[in-house]
Design a protein around this motif. Structure first.
Motif, mmCIF file in Angstrom:
data_model
loop_
_atom_site.group_PDB
_atom_site.id
_atom_site.type_symbol
_atom_site.label_atom_id
_atom_site.label_comp_id
_atom_site.label_asym_id
_atom_site.label_seq_id
_atom_site.Cartn_x
_atom_site.Cartn_y
_atom_site.Cartn_z
ATOM 1 N N THR A 15 67.503 9.419 38.347
ATOM 2 C CA THR A 15 67.544 9.873 36.772
ATOM 3 C C THR A 15 66.196 10.111 36.346
ATOM 4 O O THR A 15 66.008 11.180 35.510
ATOM 5 C CB THR A 15 67.908 8.423 36.210
ATOM 6 O OG1 THR A 15 69.293 7.897 36.746
ATOM 7 C CG2 THR A 15 67.801 8.522 34.682
ATOM 8 N N ILE A 16 65.016 9.782 36.950
ATOM 9 C CA ILE A 16 63.881 10.216 36.597
ATOM 10 C C ILE A 16 63.594 11.744 36.948
ATOM 11 O O ILE A 16 63.171 12.516 36.079
ATOM 12 C CB ILE A 16 62.856 9.478 37.320
ATOM 13 C CG1 ILE A 16 62.929 8.126 36.588
ATOM 14 C CG2 ILE A 16 61.206 10.037 36.917
ATOM 15 C CD1 ILE A 16 61.858 7.140 37.404
ATOM 16 N N ARG A 18 65.837 14.012 37.098
ATOM 17 C CA ARG A 18 66.641 14.807 36.273
ATOM 18 C C ARG A 18 66.095 14.820 34.999
ATOM 19 O O ARG A 18 65.970 15.998 34.346
ATOM 20 C CB ARG A 18 68.101 14.366 36.214
ATOM 21 C CG ARG A 18 69.034 14.426 37.488
ATOM 22 C CD ARG A 18 70.390 13.754 37.239
ATOM 23 N NE ARG A 18 71.023 13.940 38.532
ATOM 24 C CZ ARG A 18 71.991 13.209 39.031
ATOM 25 N NH1 ARG A 18 72.450 12.092 38.183
ATOM 26 N NH2 ARG A 18 72.587 13.430 40.232
ATOM 27 N N GLY A 19 65.397 13.883 34.488
ATOM 28 C CA GLY A 19 64.627 13.842 33.156
ATOM 29 C C GLY A 19 63.580 14.846 33.427
ATOM 30 O O GLY A 19 63.375 15.593 32.284
ATOM 31 N N ARG A 23 62.924 18.690 31.346
ATOM 32 C CA ARG A 23 61.969 19.110 30.529
ATOM 33 C C ARG A 23 61.126 20.251 31.270
ATOM 34 O O ARG A 23 59.962 20.513 30.720
ATOM 35 C CB ARG A 23 60.886 17.876 30.577
ATOM 36 C CG ARG A 23 61.505 16.779 29.758
ATOM 37 C CD ARG A 23 60.296 15.575 29.887
ATOM 38 N NE ARG A 23 60.901 14.267 28.827
ATOM 39 C CZ ARG A 23 60.190 13.593 28.250
ATOM 40 N NH1 ARG A 23 58.743 13.821 28.479
ATOM 41 N NH2 ARG A 23 60.669 12.520 27.860
ATOM 42 N N PRO A 167 64.945 5.275 30.720
ATOM 43 C CA PRO A 167 64.546 6.472 31.733
ATOM 44 C C PRO A 167 63.666 7.257 31.062
ATOM 45 O O PRO A 167 62.748 7.740 31.535
ATOM 46 C CB PRO A 167 65.833 7.194 31.785
ATOM 47 C CG PRO A 167 67.210 5.857 31.812
ATOM 48 C CD PRO A 167 66.455 4.951 30.780
ATOM 49 N N ASP A 168 63.769 7.572 29.815
ATOM 50 C CA ASP A 168 62.986 8.439 28.789
ATOM 51 C C ASP A 168 61.515 8.055 28.887
ATOM 52 O O ASP A 168 60.451 8.695 29.197
ATOM 53 C CB ASP A 168 63.481 8.753 27.451
ATOM 54 C CG ASP A 168 63.736 7.545 26.712
ATOM 55 O OD1 ASP A 168 63.802 6.362 27.248
ATOM 56 O OD2 ASP A 168 63.667 7.614 25.347
ATOM 57 N N VAL A 171 60.240 8.891 32.354
ATOM 58 C CA VAL A 171 59.817 10.206 32.527
ATOM 59 C C VAL A 171 58.650 10.737 31.824
ATOM 60 O O VAL A 171 57.784 11.255 32.550
ATOM 61 C CB VAL A 171 61.025 10.839 32.004
ATOM 62 C CG1 VAL A 171 60.691 12.489 31.876
ATOM 63 C CG2 VAL A 171 62.424 10.731 32.881
#
Length: 191
Positions: A15-16, A18-19, A23, A167-168, A171
């Motif tokens: 997930t990180i 992909r974040g 970006r 997650p945000d 990231v």
């Protein structure tokens, strides 16, 4: 700069990554999951039970690292989901011998300074959901987390904790810390 993102299975590494990719960062997916999927497609439901699995993962990790380096010019930062150091921890965890090719690869990483010595260590989320490639209980994942931490420290890496959280936020912490490390202004998450 090449940064490793590691931690226990199910901690949120993918997930990180992909974040970070969303970006605009260059990211490299985990090799073990790809090897497992390929072997399962060939009919081997548990490829990690065979000693040859470790060498296959290490080989794919090296090829992916080289491909990322050969990618778009001017890309200063790349993020990798795991590294050969993780594969060493995996070999220990599943009880396979560490193949000489993996030992040689880890020595190359140190000699050539392939990865930054700061590693983002993604802490567990308090649970671990099984998948076709991840057949591990939460309790087992905690042991795997401990083994990864010990292995990275034994090979001289400094771990930057990424605590459980949205997650945000994780990231953003990776992005900010990597930016400061690349700029040589220090590690805000380091003691």
């Amino acid at each position: 700069m090449r940064y490793i993102i590691t931690g226990t299975p199910g901690a949120g590494k993918t997930t990180i990554l992909r974040g970070l990719a969303a970006r605009g960062h260059v990211t490299v997916e985990e090799a073990a999951t790809a090897v497992i999927a390929a072997e399962q497609a060939r009919g081997d439901s548990e490829p990690w039970t065979r000693p040859a699995f470790i060498a296959k993962v290490a080989d794919l990790q090296r090829r992916r690292q080289e491909q990322a380096d050969a990618g778009p010019g001017g890309v200063a930062v790349r993020f990798f989901d795991r590294s050969p150091v993780c594969t060493h921890a995996l070999a220990t965890y599943v009880g396979h011998p560490v193949p000489s090719a993996l030992t040689t690869e880890i020595e190359r990483l140190a000699r050539e300074g392939v990865y930054d010595r700061h590693v983002f260590f993604v802490r567990n989320l308090g649970f671990c959901e099984p998948t076709d490639a991840r057949r591990i209980t939460f309790e087992e994942s905690l042991e795997f987390e401990r083994l990864h931490e010990e292995t990275y420290r034994a090979f001289g890496y400094h771990l930057i904790d990424l605590p459980a959280g949205p997650p945000d936020e994780r990231v953003a912490l990776v992005e900010e810390t990597a930016s400061r490390l690349a700029a040589g202004t220090g590690c805000p998450a380091c003691p």
